[in-house]
Design a protein around this motif. Structure first.
Motif, PDB file in Angstrom:
ATOM      1  N   LYS A 141      81.039-128.238-103.182  1.00 50.04           N
ATOM      2  CA  LYS A 141      81.768-128.166-101.910  1.00 50.04           C
ATOM      3  C   LYS A 141      81.029-127.305-100.899  1.00 50.04           C
ATOM      4  CE  LYS A 141      86.156-126.479-100.000  1.00 50.04           C
ATOM      5  NZ  LYS A 141      87.458-125.833-100.324  1.00 50.04           N
ATOM      6  N   LEU A 142      80.454-126.207-101.361  1.00 48.37           N
ATOM      7  CA  LEU A 142      79.826-125.239-100.454  1.00 48.37           C
ATOM      8  C   LEU A 142      78.405-125.624-100.060  1.00 48.37           C
ATOM      9  CD1 LEU A 142      81.029-121.923-102.143  1.00 48.37           C
ATOM     10  CD2 LEU A 142      81.893-122.928-100.014  1.00 48.37           C
ATOM     11  N   LEU A 143      77.697-126.320-100.927  1.00 43.99           N
ATOM     12  CA  LEU A 143      76.292-126.630-100.654  1.00 43.99           C
ATOM     13  C   LEU A 143      76.165-127.983 -99.972  1.00 43.99           C
ATOM     14  CD1 LEU A 143      74.356-125.265-103.763  1.00 43.99           C
ATOM     15  CD2 LEU A 143      74.674-124.227-101.506  1.00 43.99           C
ATOM     16  N   VAL A 144      76.511-127.993 -98.714  1.00 44.81           N
ATOM     17  CA  VAL A 144      76.386-129.190 -97.875  1.00 44.81           C
ATOM     18  C   VAL A 144      75.468-128.843 -96.714  1.00 44.81           C
ATOM     19  CG1 VAL A 144      77.579-130.870 -96.441  1.00 44.81           C
ATOM     20  CG2 VAL A 144      78.681-129.982 -98.517  1.00 44.81           C
ATOM     21  N   HIS A 145      74.342-129.541 -96.631  1.00 43.61           N
ATOM     22  CA  HIS A 145      73.341-129.260 -95.596  1.00 43.61           C
ATOM     23  C   HIS A 145      72.419-130.469 -95.490  1.00 43.61           C
ATOM     24  CE1 HIS A 145      69.852-127.419 -93.598  1.00 43.61           C
ATOM     25  NE2 HIS A 145      70.696-126.498 -93.169  1.00 43.61           N
ATOM     26  N   PRO A 146      71.886-130.772 -94.311  1.00 39.26           N
ATOM     27  CA  PRO A 146      70.994-131.932 -94.177  1.00 39.26           C
ATOM     28  C   PRO A 146      69.776-131.896 -95.089  1.00 39.26           C
ATOM     29  CG  PRO A 146      71.701-131.171 -92.021  1.00 39.26           C
ATOM     30  CD  PRO A 146      72.206-130.165 -93.005  1.00 39.26           C
ATOM     31  N   LEU A 147      69.329-130.707 -95.475  1.00 44.76           N
ATOM     32  CA  LEU A 147      68.157-130.609 -96.342  1.00 44.76           C
ATOM     33  C   LEU A 147      68.516-130.665 -97.829  1.00 44.76           C
ATOM     34  CD1 LEU A 147      65.919-127.971 -94.508  1.00 44.76           C
ATOM     35  CD2 LEU A 147      65.847-130.474 -94.387  1.00 44.76           C
ATOM     36  N   ILE A 148      69.794-130.773 -98.142  1.00 49.98           N
ATOM     37  CA  ILE A 148      70.207-131.009 -99.524  1.00 49.98           C
ATOM     38  C   ILE A 148      70.497-132.494 -99.668  1.00 49.98           C
ATOM     39  CG2 ILE A 148      71.939-130.540-101.302  1.00 49.98           C
ATOM     40  CD1 ILE A 148      72.304-127.773-100.092  1.00 49.98           C
ATOM     41  N   LYS A 149      69.589-133.196-100.301  1.00 48.90           N
ATOM     42  CA  LYS A 149      69.694-134.643-100.417  1.00 48.90           C
ATOM     43  C   LYS A 149      70.603-135.074-101.562  1.00 48.90           C
ATOM     44  CE  LYS A 149      67.041-135.224 -96.947  1.00 48.90           C
ATOM     45  NZ  LYS A 149      67.679-135.601 -95.655  1.00 48.90           N
ATOM     46  N   GLU A 151      57.512-128.530-100.501  1.00 50.94           N
ATOM     47  CA  GLU A 151      57.332-127.392 -99.599  1.00 50.94           C
ATOM     48  C   GLU A 151      58.671-126.757 -99.235  1.00 50.94           C
ATOM     49  OE1 GLU A 151      53.921-129.806 -99.871  1.00 50.94           O
ATOM     50  OE2 GLU A 151      55.928-130.425 -99.199  1.00 50.94           O
ATOM     51  N   ILE A 152      59.683-127.586 -98.999  1.00 44.84           N
ATOM     52  CA  ILE A 152      61.006-127.047 -98.666  1.00 44.84           C
ATOM     53  C   ILE A 152      61.595-126.327 -99.869  1.00 44.84           C
ATOM     54  CG2 ILE A 152      63.382-127.709 -98.105  1.00 44.84           C
ATOM     55  CD1 ILE A 152      62.182-129.880 -96.281  1.00 44.84           C
ATOM     56  N   THR A 153      61.427-126.898-101.049  1.00 41.90           N
ATOM     57  CA  THR A 153      61.919-126.244-102.263  1.00 41.90           C
ATOM     58  C   THR A 153      61.273-124.877-102.443  1.00 41.90           C
ATOM     59  OG1 THR A 153      62.582-128.211-103.486  1.00 41.90           O
ATOM     60  CG2 THR A 153      61.783-126.364-104.786  1.00 41.90           C
ATOM     61  N   GLU A 178      60.067-131.841-111.692  1.00 44.60           N
ATOM     62  CA  GLU A 178      60.583-132.355-110.423  1.00 44.60           C
ATOM     63  C   GLU A 178      60.348-131.300-109.350  1.00 44.60           C
ATOM     64  OE1 GLU A 178      61.258-133.844-107.549  1.00 44.60           O
ATOM     65  OE2 GLU A 178      62.152-135.367-108.867  1.00 44.60           O
ATOM     66  N   SER A 179      59.333-131.519-108.537  1.00 46.61           N
ATOM     67  CA  SER A 179      58.885-130.488-107.586  1.00 46.61           C
ATOM     68  C   SER A 179      59.849-130.288-106.425  1.00 46.61           C
ATOM     69  CB  SER A 179      57.502-130.851-107.041  1.00 46.61           C
ATOM     70  OG  SER A 179      57.543-132.086-106.332  1.00 46.61           O
ATOM     71  N   LYS A 180      60.764-131.224-106.223  1.00 44.17           N
ATOM     72  CA  LYS A 180      61.729-131.090-105.115  1.00 44.17           C
ATOM     73  C   LYS A 180      63.045-130.458-105.557  1.00 44.17           C
ATOM     74  CE  LYS A 180      61.277-135.502-104.209  1.00 44.17           C
ATOM     75  NZ  LYS A 180      61.442-136.844-103.588  1.00 44.17           N
ATOM     76  N   ALA A 181      63.123-130.048-106.813  1.00 47.17           N
ATOM     77  CA  ALA A 181      64.380-129.533-107.360  1.00 47.17           C
ATOM     78  C   ALA A 181      64.434-128.013-107.323  1.00 47.17           C
ATOM     79  CB  ALA A 181      64.565-130.016-108.787  1.00 47.17           C
ATOM     80  N   VAL A 182      65.645-127.501-107.096  1.00 51.40           N
ATOM     81  CA  VAL A 182      65.928-126.070-107.136  1.00 51.40           C
ATOM     82  C   VAL A 182      66.991-125.834-108.205  1.00 51.40           C
ATOM     83  CG1 VAL A 182      66.757-124.061-105.847  1.00 51.40           C
ATOM     84  CG2 VAL A 182      65.450-125.854-104.671  1.00 51.40           C
ATOM     85  N   ARG A 183      66.665-125.011-109.175  1.00 46.02           N
ATOM     86  CA  ARG A 183      67.561-124.744-110.301  1.00 46.02           C
ATOM     87  C   ARG A 183      68.736-123.862-109.877  1.00 46.02           C
ATOM     88  NH1 ARG A 183      67.524-124.070-115.881  1.00 46.02           N
ATOM     89  NH2 ARG A 183      65.436-124.970-116.037  1.00 46.02           N
ATOM     90  N   ALA A 207      69.395-119.816 -95.556  1.00 45.29           N
ATOM     91  CA  ALA A 207      67.950-119.990 -95.726  1.00 45.29           C
ATOM     92  C   ALA A 207      67.515-121.389 -95.319  1.00 45.29           C
ATOM     93  CB  ALA A 207      67.567-119.718 -97.185  1.00 45.29           C
ATOM     94  N   LEU A 208      68.296-122.390 -95.722  1.00 45.78           N
ATOM     95  CA  LEU A 208      67.953-123.764 -95.324  1.00 45.78           C
ATOM     96  C   LEU A 208      67.955-123.949 -93.826  1.00 45.78           C
ATOM     97  CD1 LEU A 208      69.921-125.793 -98.037  1.00 45.78           C
ATOM     98  CD2 LEU A 208      67.444-125.710 -97.768  1.00 45.78           C
ATOM     99  N   SER A 209      68.839-123.237 -93.156  1.00 44.53           N
ATOM    100  CA  SER A 209      68.953-123.373 -91.699  1.00 44.53           C
ATOM    101  C   SER A 209      67.746-122.801 -90.957  1.00 44.53           C
ATOM    102  CB  SER A 209      70.232-122.693 -91.210  1.00 44.53           C
ATOM    103  OG  SER A 209      71.383-123.340 -91.773  1.00 44.53           O
ATOM    104  N   THR A 210      66.914-122.035 -91.659  1.00 45.35           N
ATOM    105  CA  THR A 210      65.699-121.497 -91.046  1.00 45.35           C
ATOM    106  C   THR A 210      64.468-122.344 -91.382  1.00 45.35           C
ATOM    107  OG1 THR A 210      65.095-120.061 -92.915  1.00 45.35           O
ATOM    108  CG2 THR A 210      66.661-119.173 -91.286  1.00 45.35           C
ATOM    109  N   ILE A 211      64.659-123.400 -92.176  1.00 47.89           N
ATOM    110  CA  ILE A 211      63.551-124.242 -92.620  1.00 47.89           C
ATOM    111  C   ILE A 211      63.589-125.563 -91.855  1.00 47.89           C
ATOM    112  CG2 ILE A 211      62.529-125.466 -94.577  1.00 47.89           C
ATOM    113  CD1 ILE A 211      63.836-123.382 -96.408  1.00 47.89           C
ATOM    114  N   GLU A 212      62.441-125.962 -91.356  1.00 45.78           N
ATOM    115  CA  GLU A 212      62.363-127.242 -90.657  1.00 45.78           C
ATOM    116  C   GLU A 212      61.947-128.332 -91.631  1.00 45.78           C
ATOM    117  OE1 GLU A 212      59.828-127.091 -87.291  1.00 45.78           O
ATOM    118  OE2 GLU A 212      60.885-125.425 -86.334  1.00 45.78           O
ATOM    119  N   ASP A 213      62.580-129.494 -91.511  1.00 39.89           N
ATOM    120  CA  ASP A 213      62.257-130.644 -92.375  1.00 39.89           C
ATOM    121  C   ASP A 213      60.840-131.144 -92.044  1.00 39.89           C
ATOM    122  OD1 ASP A 213      62.187-132.855 -93.929  1.00 39.89           O
ATOM    123  OD2 ASP A 213      64.073-133.725 -93.204  1.00 39.89           O
TER     124      ASP A 213
END
Length: 393
Positions: free
Chosen positions: A313-321, A338-340, A360-365, A387-393
């Motif tokens: 519920k809490l982890l909703v962000h455009p960079l979370i696919k 790079e984003i990970t 899986e290089s795009k995964a965050v544990r 943190a995601l909000s400071t990262i550009e896609d």
């Protein structure tokens, strides 16, 4: 200390995080500057009750006052190991009744593979692409990731690979197959769950050709998915169950469990079919027993599923696919490696510990202690979103 760390202690990557630890308690780890880090990794799923849980610490201290190592595995009756294996049996299907305790998950994998070959008289082992079962030579032989093992060949012969969740590949399981070994939920591959009764179909195919099924529960086991073992979600009981990590409550352990009939094969023809000096160490067994009691006697497993809902519920962000996994075995999938990398490092700076997956290089544990509170989950998820909000896609 940092210079000595790099000079004297062998490293596993060119750039370890190199945070110097002072102490840890509950859901927090503290560095030598006394900065607190909220732990969303739990020692890579190895600390299900968090850090320095009083019941675990008290069990360790009590055993220290009695005895440490006294004899190689399996010769003397040592109460902590006997009670631990009995408690495991009491919480498993009746066909999984006898446990061999080892020093690590990868050692338990080695024992399970040997047992399957001994029981069937066959040599072929079938594993999955992108599988990870440990890093000893046998376990590496069934690793489904050539880049990580090409430098160490030759490895075990007669190992074949199938694709996890691919029903068509089950035809490769034949009367030549000693065993099929799978992670119940693929870990290094990105926390991939079995789909469309896949494990049931594997189980049926193994039964049809006389092969044994080994399920690796080193990561998903010990309550992390909302059940004591992940296979309980998927209507599939293995012939041999392998566990480790969380079972020790922060101490090093592994175990493989099977029927009494199968386990008897390690006793004779030849004798000493599988041996270890420190497996079942009384202090570690005491820690594991206290951990297993707390998990089975509390509501932590049920809470894991509720905490999963909160995290999603809490982890909703455009960079979370995508968020993969079950319970508190979760992985965020970002658009790029790079984003990970940026997310993990930015969160550490902000006082939150995240980590990578193996393949899986795009995964965050996200594998926090089962004891983590809802308030701590909210705090950690807020750090991730910031943190995601400071990262550009």
């Amino acid at each position: 200390m940092k210079s000595d760390f790099f000079k004297y202690q062998a490293q596993t990557t060119p750039h370890p995080l190199a945070m110097e630890i002072s102490h840890a308690s509950g859901s927090y780890i503290y560095d030598t500057d006394n900065k607190a880090y909220l732990d969303f990794v739990a020692g890579v799923s190895a600390c299900p009750l968090g850090h320095n849980h009083p019941k675990v610490i008290n069990a360790i201290k009590a055993q220290l006052d009695s005895y440490l190592h006294v004899m190689v595995y399996g010769e003397y009756i040592q109460k902590p190991a006997v009670e631990l294996t009995k408690l495991l049996a009491n919480n498993l299907p009746s066909s999984l009744e006898k446990t061999y305790l080892t020093n690590s998950g990868t050692e338990a994998i080695e024992g399970a593979l040997k047992l399957a070959k001994r029981a069937t008289g066959r040599s072929e082992i079938i594993a999955a692409h992108k599988a990870y079962h440990g890093n000893t030579m046998g376990a590496m032989s069934i690793m489904g990731y050539e880049e990580r093992k090409q430098a160490y060949r030759p490895l075990l012969p007669d190992v074949q690979f199938i694709t996890f969740n691919n029903e068509t590949d089950l035809e490769y399981i034949t009367t030549k197959t000693a065993c099929v070994i799978l992670e119940t939920i693929q870990g290094g591959a990105g926390f991939i769950e079995p789909q469309e009764a896949y494990l049931e179909k594997v189980r049926n195919r193994c039964d049809a050709v006389g092969a044994l099924l080994i399920l690796d529960e080193i990561q998903p086991g010990i309550g992390r998915t909302g059940k004591l073992f992940g296979f309980e979600h998927y209507n599939c009981i293995p012939d041999i169950l392998v566990t480790g990590k969380g079972l020790g409550g922060g101490m090093p352990i592994g175990a493989f469990t099977a029927s009494g009939k199968l386990m008897e094969l390690l006793q004779d023809n030849p004798k000493l079919g599988h041996i270890t000096t420190f497996g079942g160490h009384p202090v570690i067994a005491a820690s594991a027993l206290a951990t297993l009691k707390e998990i089975t006697e509390s509501n932590l497993m049920q809470q894991a599923l509720e905490k999963e809902k909160l995290i999603r519920k809490l982890l909703v962000h455009p960079l979370i696919k995508e968020i993969r996994g079950k319970g508190l075995m979760l992985a965020i999938i970002t658009p790029s490696e790079e984003i990970t990398n940026s997310l993990i490092l930015k969160c550490q700076e902000a006082g939150l510990i995240l980590f990578w997956l193996l393949f899986e290089s795009k995964a965050v544990r996200i594998t926090p202690p089962l004891t983590i509170t809802n308030e701590e989950i909210s705090k950690g998820c807020s750090i991730i979103i910031k943190a995601l909000s400071t990262i550009e896609d």
